[in-house]
Motif scaffolding. Structure first.
Motif, PDB file in Angstrom:
ATOM      1  N   TRP A   1       0.834  -1.194   0.000  1.00  0.00           N
ATOM      2  CA  TRP A   1       0.000   0.000   0.000  1.00  0.00           C
ATOM      3  C   TRP A   1       0.873   1.250   0.000  1.00  0.00           C
ATOM      4  CZ3 TRP A   1      -5.330   0.209  -0.168  1.00  0.00           C
ATOM      5  CH2 TRP A   1      -6.030  -0.987   0.031  1.00  0.00           C
TER       6      TRP A   1
ATOM      7  N   GLN B   1       0.680   5.813  -0.100  1.00  0.00           N
ATOM      8  CA  GLN B   1      -0.068   7.065  -0.024  1.00  0.00           C
ATOM      9  C   GLN B   1       0.568   8.062  -0.982  1.00  0.00           C
ATOM     10  OE1 GLN B   1       0.644  10.105   3.060  1.00  0.00           O
ATOM     11  NE2 GLN B   1      -1.439   9.730   3.766  1.00  0.00           N
TER      12      GLN B   1
ATOM     13  N   TYR C   1      -4.756   6.712  -2.282  1.00  0.00           N
ATOM     14  CA  TYR C   1      -4.177   5.508  -1.696  1.00  0.00           C
ATOM     15  C   TYR C   1      -4.127   4.432  -2.772  1.00  0.00           C
ATOM     16  CZ  TYR C   1      -4.419   7.853   2.727  1.00  0.00           C
ATOM     17  OH  TYR C   1      -4.214   8.752   3.746  1.00  0.00           O
TER      18      TYR C   1
END
Lengths: 115, 112
Positions: A34, A36, A89
């Protein structure tokens, strides 16, 4: 074959709320990471999961958490949202961890706006 | 974690070659150099990667310095569709750590 799917694509929350984002990796891929993305900080690594275990974590506060299920699908959660959490995201899947030659396949992202 | 340094932006004319540089002076022996690009409103997509030798594929070429402290992504003939943000990252399993550092990348502007 189907690519990486992220849901929801867009969402609006208010400060103090929490949010859960979902990522379905490419079939057969066991690693999900993941990220950002903000205009000020660029693309920053959050964490990576492989076989339901978090293997690496970026420099983010404990409000950011995630998990991975037995089917490799992953979710990330942000609690007590702050205005600065507004971002795109992104999740990416790959065949496995430490797979230095392997490509990362990205989804289109979930755009979070915190008011 | 090994980091990369790229210019914020570069410009090119259509049909001309583009050389996008990346510095990675703290690269370790097991780090692979990966390049990704992000088109507007899309997630990043893989372009090319290499370890020591220069690499070619249908999208681009990757030239890696002999000391591996820098690399250059080469687009042989830029098109308007190549306008994107290009990221150079290091991916490796050294020490069991795998934290790809993307940063802000290089925004490529292609003029018709």
């Amino acid at each position: 074959k189907a690519g990486v799917t992220q849901t929801p694509r867009y969402l609006i929350k208010t400060r103090g709320q929490q949010v859960t984002l979902s990522c379905s990796p490419i079939s057969g891929h066991r690693s999900v990471s993941w990220y950002q993305q903000t205009p000020g900080q660029g693309l920053q690594f959050l964490f990576e999961y492989f076989s339901e275990t978090q293997r690496n974590k970026g420099n983010f506060p404990g409000r950011f958490s995630g998990r991975q299920f037995s089917n490799s699908r992953s979710e990330m959660n942000v609690s007590t949202l702050e205005l600065g959490d507004s971002a795109l995201y992104l999740c990416a899947s790959s065949l496995g961890p430490g797979d230095s030659t392997g490509e990362l396949f990205f989804g289109e992202g979930s755009r979070l706006t915190v008011l | 974690d090994a980091k990369t340094t790229q210019p914020n932006s570069m410009e090119s004319n259509e049909e001309e070659p583009v050389h996008l540089p990346c510095n990675h002076s703290t690269i370790s022996g097991t780090d692979y150099i990966h390049w990704y690009r992000q088109l507007p409103s899309q997630g990043p997509e893989y372009v090319i990667h290499g370890l020591t030798s220069n690499v070619n594929n249908r999208m681009a070429s990757l030239a890696i310095a002999e000391d591996r402290k820098s690399s250059t992504l080469i687009l042989h003939r830029a098109t308007l569709r190549d306008a994107a943000v290009y990221y150079c990252i290091l991916r490796g399993a050294s020490g069991g750590s795998y934290i790809p550092t993307f940063g802000r990348g290089t925004s490529l502007i292609v003029h018709p």
